[in-house]
Scaffold this motif. Structure first.
Motif, short mmCIF file in Angstrom:
data_model
loop_
_atom_site.label_atom_id
_atom_site.label_comp_id
_atom_site.label_asym_id
_atom_site.label_seq_id
_atom_site.Cartn_x
_atom_site.Cartn_y
_atom_site.Cartn_z
N LEU A 297 0.83 -1.20 0.00
CA LEU A 297 0.00 0.00 0.00
C LEU A 297 0.87 1.26 0.00
CD1 LEU A 297 -2.86 1.13 0.12
CD2 LEU A 297 -2.77 0.94 2.61
N TYR A 298 1.92 1.27 0.80
CA TYR A 298 2.78 2.45 0.87
C TYR A 298 3.54 2.66 -0.44
CZ TYR A 298 6.37 5.70 2.48
OH TYR A 298 7.19 6.78 2.61
N GLY A 299 4.20 1.59 -0.91
CA GLY A 299 4.97 1.72 -2.15
C GLY A 299 4.12 2.10 -3.33
N ASP A 300 2.96 1.46 -3.48
CA ASP A 300 2.06 1.80 -4.58
C ASP A 300 1.47 3.20 -4.41
OD1 ASP A 300 2.49 -0.65 -5.78
OD2 ASP A 300 0.77 -1.61 -4.80
N GLY A 301 1.22 3.58 -3.14
CA GLY A 301 0.69 4.92 -2.88
C GLY A 301 1.69 6.00 -3.25
N VAL A 302 2.96 5.77 -2.92
CA VAL A 302 4.02 6.72 -3.30
C VAL A 302 4.12 6.83 -4.81
CG1 VAL A 302 6.51 7.11 -3.30
CG2 VAL A 302 5.36 6.45 -1.18
N ALA A 303 4.10 5.67 -5.49
CA ALA A 303 4.21 5.68 -6.96
C ALA A 303 3.04 6.44 -7.59
CB ALA A 303 4.26 4.25 -7.47
N TYR A 304 1.82 6.23 -7.08
CA TYR A 304 0.66 6.92 -7.65
C TYR A 304 0.71 8.42 -7.35
CZ TYR A 304 -4.04 8.24 -8.93
OH TYR A 304 -5.11 8.87 -9.52
N ALA A 305 1.17 8.78 -6.14
CA ALA A 305 1.26 10.20 -5.80
C ALA A 305 2.26 10.91 -6.71
CB ALA A 305 1.67 10.35 -4.33
N ARG A 310 3.13 14.52 -11.38
CA ARG A 310 3.63 14.78 -12.73
C ARG A 310 2.50 15.22 -13.65
NH1 ARG A 310 6.72 9.94 -11.82
NH2 ARG A 310 5.23 8.77 -13.10
N ARG A 311 1.35 14.62 -13.47
CA ARG A 311 0.21 15.02 -14.31
C ARG A 311 -0.15 16.47 -14.05
NH1 ARG A 311 -5.04 11.57 -14.72
NH2 ARG A 311 -5.35 13.26 -16.21
N VAL A 312 -0.19 16.85 -12.76
CA VAL A 312 -0.56 18.22 -12.42
C VAL A 312 0.46 19.20 -13.00
CG1 VAL A 312 -0.81 19.85 -10.51
CG2 VAL A 312 -1.83 17.57 -10.36
N LEU A 313 1.71 18.82 -12.91
CA LEU A 313 2.77 19.71 -13.42
C LEU A 313 2.97 19.59 -14.92
CD1 LEU A 313 5.37 19.16 -10.56
CD2 LEU A 313 3.85 21.12 -10.89
N ARG A 314 2.29 18.59 -15.53
CA ARG A 314 2.38 18.36 -16.98
C ARG A 314 3.82 18.18 -17.45
NH1 ARG A 314 -2.08 22.49 -19.66
NH2 ARG A 314 -3.83 21.89 -18.31
N ARG A 315 4.57 17.45 -16.66
CA ARG A 315 5.97 17.25 -17.04
C ARG A 315 6.15 16.06 -17.95
NH1 ARG A 315 9.23 18.38 -11.38
NH2 ARG A 315 8.99 20.65 -11.38
N LYS A 316 5.45 14.95 -17.61
CA LYS A 316 5.67 13.74 -18.41
C LYS A 316 4.38 13.20 -19.00
CE LYS A 316 9.86 12.23 -16.08
NZ LYS A 316 10.57 11.10 -15.42
N GLU A 317 3.26 13.36 -18.27
CA GLU A 317 2.00 12.89 -18.81
C GLU A 317 1.14 14.08 -19.20
OE1 GLU A 317 3.77 9.53 -17.29
OE2 GLU A 317 3.30 11.30 -16.13
N SER A 318 0.22 13.85 -20.12
CA SER A 318 -0.70 14.92 -20.50
C SER A 318 -1.71 15.11 -19.40
CB SER A 318 -1.42 14.56 -21.81
OG SER A 318 -2.29 13.46 -21.59
N ALA A 319 -2.41 16.21 -19.45
CA ALA A 319 -3.38 16.51 -18.40
C ALA A 319 -4.57 15.59 -18.46
CB ALA A 319 -3.84 17.97 -18.52
N THR A 320 -4.83 15.00 -19.61
CA THR A 320 -6.03 14.18 -19.73
C THR A 320 -5.71 12.70 -19.87
OG1 THR A 320 -6.04 14.55 -22.11
CG2 THR A 320 -7.32 16.06 -20.75
N GLY A 321 -4.54 12.36 -20.36
CA GLY A 321 -4.21 10.96 -20.58
C GLY A 321 -3.95 10.22 -19.29
#
Length: 412
Positions: A297-305, A310-321
């Motif tokens: 739970l912790y490791g997966d939670g860190v990865a998802y956070a 990154r999505r919010v900052l739009r650095r690697k993923e698009s805002a909608t993808g």
């Protein structure tokens, strides 16, 4: 609770050669492994080292066939006939080698580090098997109910802790009871795990800015759920038991003993709110992880956070993808739990670090600089002794935190 300090793992024995890479003709001898079904998968691991892995049904079949002495080619052929799946058995054997599950490869011993030395190794599972009896939690519940129903309530405020007019007596009880309760709390985890066959190791650890004692009970994942929950909750149950006994003692006495026992009852309860800070992998975190049936739970939670940031900052993923979402491959129930936990993780961590930056560190720095200034000339001997005590205490605890943090990071 990773729950801890045991001896450092010893280095692998140097045999002068490495075992050959697994091939079609490879045969293995496995270490003693334990397993239990977990939904559509199997949890398989080695109690001596605490290493475990989740395998699909076909993986468990491959493991069993290898354990019977079949070669990798024979195992692959048998699985193809029985399941219709084409398994890369040599690659599977290589994964088992990395986990430390293989004792011999093609008749040649596999060099491995010796398992870490358990804490209190002289305690054997049969000696503490009674800890797992369902009678134990029933007796604890009865004790707590008796204390609640028959004793005057212990006031939950600072006045209860100031049980004596002598400050040294208050500090002595607080320090002595605090460390004793901490040791009893961790020993409870250790004994419950040892009763299931898990070695368990106690050591110092860090949780954000906190220095903690923790008990590593890796391998408890192989035990039945009731035993796992018993091990996770044993520390909290110990605190509640001590508090109830102290409250009963306070109700049966008067004067100074009554005030001291009431203070002890409150001191035993003070660490419990910390257990609800599940973003720091406390005892209740492991209960939550088990109840939600999450693997990490912790490791997966860190990865998802991190992905969400990154999505919010739009650095690697698009805002909608949703490409790159690490939770997409998890089962639906785990995915929901991980995403909810990631929010708790981010908010809780941010609040803790904000408290450190705005309260704890400024207070510590102010105390340290004031004390350091009083070490120079122009101050009395009493002032210098007081300043020395502050410098040693504050500096010592921060150095111990830093040393513990660095040592544990080197182990990972």
């Amino acid at each position: 609770m990773t729950a801890g300090a045991g001896a450092e793992p010893s280095a692998p024995t140097d045999t002068g050669h490495r075992p050959p890479s697994p091939g079609a003709a490879t045969r293995v001898r496995l270490h003693d492994l334990n397993s239990r079904p977990d939904g559509a998968e199997w949890i398989v691991g080695r109690m001596a080292t605490g290493e475990f892995v989740a395998l699909p049904e076909v993986g468990k079949q491959a493991l069993d066939l290898l354990g019977q002495g079949l070669s990798a080619a024979e195992v692959g052929e048998r699985l193809r006939e029985e399941t219709g799946e084409d398994i890369d058995v040599p690659d599977f054997v290589a994964a088992l080698l990395a986990l430390g599950f293989v004792a011999e490869l093609d008749g040649r011993e596999v060099p491995q580090p010796a398992p870490p030395k358990p804490t209190f190794a002289w305690i054997r599972p049969p000696q503490v098997r009674w800890v797992l009896s369902p009678v134990v939690p029933a007796l604890i519940a009865l004790l707590i109910a008796t204390a609640l129903l028959t004793c005057p309530p212990v006031p939950l405020d600072y006045r209860t802790l100031l049980w004596s007019a002598h400050g040294s007596a208050v500090i002595a009880l607080g320090a002595g009871a605090g460390w004793t309760l901490l040791l009893l709390h961790e020993c409870a985890h250790l004994l419950a795990a040892r009763a299931t066959g898990v070695a368990g190791r106690m050591r110092l650890g860090t949780r954000l800015q906190f220095l903690v004692m923790q008990t590593d009970i890796s391998g408890i994942e192989l035990a039945p759920r009731r035993h796992r929950l018993t091990a996770y909750l044993a520390g909290i149950a110990t605190n509640l038991t001590v508090s109830a006994l102290a409250a009963l003692g306070a109700g049966a006495t008067d004067g100074t003993p009554r005030r001291a026992l009431a203070a002890l009852a409150l001191l035993a309860l003070l660490p419990l709110p910390f257990q609800f800070m599940v973003f720091m992998r406390t005892d209740l975190y492991f209960v939550l992880q088990d109840v939600t049936r999450c693997r990490d739970l912790y490791g997966d939670g860190v990865a998802y956070a991190k992905y969400a940031a990154r999505r919010v900052l739009r650095r690697k993923e698009s805002a909608t993808g949703s490409a790159g979402d690490p939770s997409r491959e998890l089962p639906a129930n785990e995915r929901r739990a991980v995403r909810a936990y990631s929010v708790v993780l981010v908010v809780g961590t941010a609040l803790c670090l904000a408290f450190l930056a705005t309260v704890t560190l400024p207070a510590d720095i102010t105390l340290f600089t004031r004390a350091a200034a009083r070490l120079g000339p122009g101050h009395s001997t009493a002032e210098r002794l007081d300043a020395t005590a502050v410098v040693v205490a504050l500096g010592g605890i921060h150095l111990l935190w830093a040393r513990t943090w660095w040592r544990n990071r080197r182990r990972e």
